[in-house]
Design an enzyme around this catalytic site. Structure first.
Site, PDB file in Angstrom:
ATOM      1  N   ALA A   1      -7.335  -8.485  -8.519  1.00  0.00           N
ATOM      2  CA  ALA A   1      -8.242  -9.099  -7.892  1.00  0.00           C
ATOM      3  C   ALA A   1      -9.049 -10.075  -8.781  1.00  0.00           C
ATOM      4  O   ALA A   1      -9.418 -11.333  -8.102  1.00  0.00           O
ATOM      5  CB  ALA A   1      -9.540  -8.118  -7.291  1.00  0.00           C
TER       6      ALA A   1
ATOM      7  N   SER B   1     -11.521  -1.316  -0.941  1.00  0.00           N
ATOM      8  CA  SER B   1     -10.120  -1.495  -0.317  1.00  0.00           C
ATOM      9  C   SER B   1     -10.220  -1.902   1.334  1.00  0.00           C
ATOM     10  O   SER B   1      -9.651  -2.779   1.855  1.00  0.00           O
ATOM     11  CB  SER B   1      -9.451  -0.131  -0.167  1.00  0.00           C
ATOM     12  OG  SER B   1      -8.692   0.048  -1.202  1.00  0.00           O
TER      13      SER B   1
ATOM     14  N   ASP C   1       0.899  -1.153  -0.065  1.00  0.00           N
ATOM     15  CA  ASP C   1       0.130   0.272  -0.057  1.00  0.00           C
ATOM     16  C   ASP C   1       1.009   1.253   0.032  1.00  0.00           C
ATOM     17  O   ASP C   1       2.000   1.260  -0.528  1.00  0.00           O
ATOM     18  CB  ASP C   1      -0.940  -0.199   1.276  1.00  0.00           C
ATOM     19  CG  ASP C   1      -2.477   0.464   1.037  1.00  0.00           C
ATOM     20  OD1 ASP C   1      -2.194   1.819   0.705  1.00  0.00           O
ATOM     21  OD2 ASP C   1      -3.381  -0.032   0.951  1.00  0.00           O
TER      22      ASP C   1
ATOM     23  N   HIS D   1      -3.919   5.963   3.462  1.00  0.00           N
ATOM     24  CA  HIS D   1      -4.602   4.777   3.087  1.00  0.00           C
ATOM     25  C   HIS D   1      -4.116   3.782   3.780  1.00  0.00           C
ATOM     26  O   HIS D   1      -4.963   2.798   4.173  1.00  0.00           O
ATOM     27  CB  HIS D   1      -4.362   4.982   1.495  1.00  0.00           C
ATOM     28  CG  HIS D   1      -5.379   3.582   0.896  1.00  0.00           C
ATOM     29  ND1 HIS D   1      -4.875   2.596   0.609  1.00  0.00           N
ATOM     30  CD2 HIS D   1      -6.678   3.728   0.559  1.00  0.00           C
ATOM     31  CE1 HIS D   1      -5.833   1.759  -0.099  1.00  0.00           C
ATOM     32  NE2 HIS D   1      -6.904   2.657   0.134  1.00  0.00           N
TER      33      HIS D   1
END
Length: 390
Positions: A278, A343, A144, A177
């Site tokens: 994903a 997320s 991240d 984040h």
């Protein structure tokens, strides 16, 4: 901080990823097209080289594209593939553009809409991290942004070598984040070890190559990770996904669970576009539900989505003593925030698996137990209960 990023539907201009054994052959063919090429990176783990091409926009313009269209790299690759196929009986070396990755926040992917982003300050009481050993002995990696120093995460989350961002530096909303993701995991499994590996820059971006190299490196970590949280993605890469990222995913074995955000484009004008990583086989794609447990509109309703978890209006650790202007509103953050996105649904799944993992159990089996438990808030996706994870 004035605006979030537009959806990550772009390429790193002029960069090409190619199968390492054939890089010299590819470079020769590129020069035959009248383009200059330089090998700028190589990864033994991925078996790939990254090439930078000069003159790609002009090449695209000669084919009718706007002069600044970075998608011109696709035309270059198409020409190369046709030439290789003609000369070698249909054989073509593996090669692909290098898309840009971003953290998955907002609508339809990283673009703000009030009903999906809702980034707002919140009190600490809404994001408690218990003094508990739940999850002890489990290591969770978070790929991240950098981790911001936060008192509530001490003893729970650290950043891999490279240094944490100082909380009082000028920052954008993106800077929080990873801290938000780590806080959600710690709420679920306060005893687990969370290690943040910084790959996204201060603007929430990274190249596919940088992301893939970092993900492949995690597979070789001597202590190993039970779960790798991937709250990032891109929507380019063709039907098989970006080449470098596909190679990185393949390096992870059955004792590591890759958990990724499914994307926030479910209600956009491109709701069927796959989000990578994903959509790869072997990756758990997570959609978001709201507080009522209903599917959030941002979740793409696609067959590769494996499960859903709470991701709309969740509260977690965030930037401390920072003032941000978002949608013309001046907001003061004091260490906690409420935010929405797949997320954060992915982070909740990562935390739930870390909390429930039994000694000697494969993390994929732990997830299967959670999906079969009626009391669990991690639920099979309605359109694909079996999912695609291997």
């Amino acid at each position: 901080m004035t605006a979030f990023l537009e959806p990550s539907d772009d390429y790193t201009a002029g960069d090409l990823v190619v199968d390492h054994p054939h890089r010299e052959l590819v470079k020769k063919r590129i020069r035959d097209l009248g383009l200059d090429v330089t090998e700028v990176a190589d990864s033994e783990a991925l078996g790939l080289s990254r090439l930078h091409l000069e003159g790609v926009p002009a090449f695209g313009a000669s084919k009718g594209l706007p002069a600044d269209d970075v998608a011109a790299i696709e035309l270059v690759i198409d020409e190369l593939r046709q030439a290789f196929a003609a000369d070698f009986g249909g054989w073509v070396p593996e090669m692909a553009p290098d898309p840009t990755m971003t953290g998955i926040v907002g609508y339809p992917h990283t673009k703000p809409m009030a009903f999906t982003t809702d980034l707002m300050p919140a009190p600490a009481s809404q994001a408690p991290i218990a003094d508990s050993t739940v999850g002890a002995g489990v290591r969770v990696a978070v790929l991240d942004t950098g981790l911001v120093d936060h008192p509530a995460l001490k003893g729970h989350a650290t950043e891999a070598p490279g240094g944490a961002d100082a909380a009082n530096d000028p920052v954008e909303a993106w800077a929080g984040h990873a801290t938000f993701v780590a806080g959600l995991i710690a709420q679920r499994a306060p005893g687990c070890e969370i290690v943040v590996h910084k790959v996204l820059n201060a603007h929430g971006r990274a190249t596919n190559w940088e992301t893939a190299v970092a993900l492949a490196k995690l597979a070789d970590d001597p202590e190993g990770y039970a779960v790798v949280n991937l709250s990032l993605g891109c929507r380019l890469g063709g039907p098989n996904g970006p080449l470098a990222l596909r190679r990185a995913v393949a390096r992870h074995g059955r004792h590591t669970l890759l958990v990724a955000a499914a994307g926030n484009h479910g209600g956009s004008d491109k709701p069927t576009v796959p989000a990578w990583p994903a959509a790869f086989p072997g990756v758990i794609a997570v959609g978001a539900t709201n507080l009522a447990g209903d599917l959030a509109q941002i979740t793409p309703e696609l067959p590769w989505v494996d499960c859903v978890a709470h991701g709309s209006g969740v509260t977690s650790t965030y930037l401390t003593d920072v003032t941000l202007t978002i949608d013309d509103k001046v907001l003061d953050f004091t260490g906690y925030a409420t935010w929405s996105g797949t997320s954060f649904a992915a982070a909740n799944v990562s935390g739930a698996v870390a909390a429930a993992l039994r000694p000697g159990e494969r993390p994929a089996d732990t997830l299967a137990r959670l999906l079969g438990d009626p009391a669990s808030d991690v639920r099979p996706f309605p359109l694909s209960a079996a999912g695609h994870a291997g």
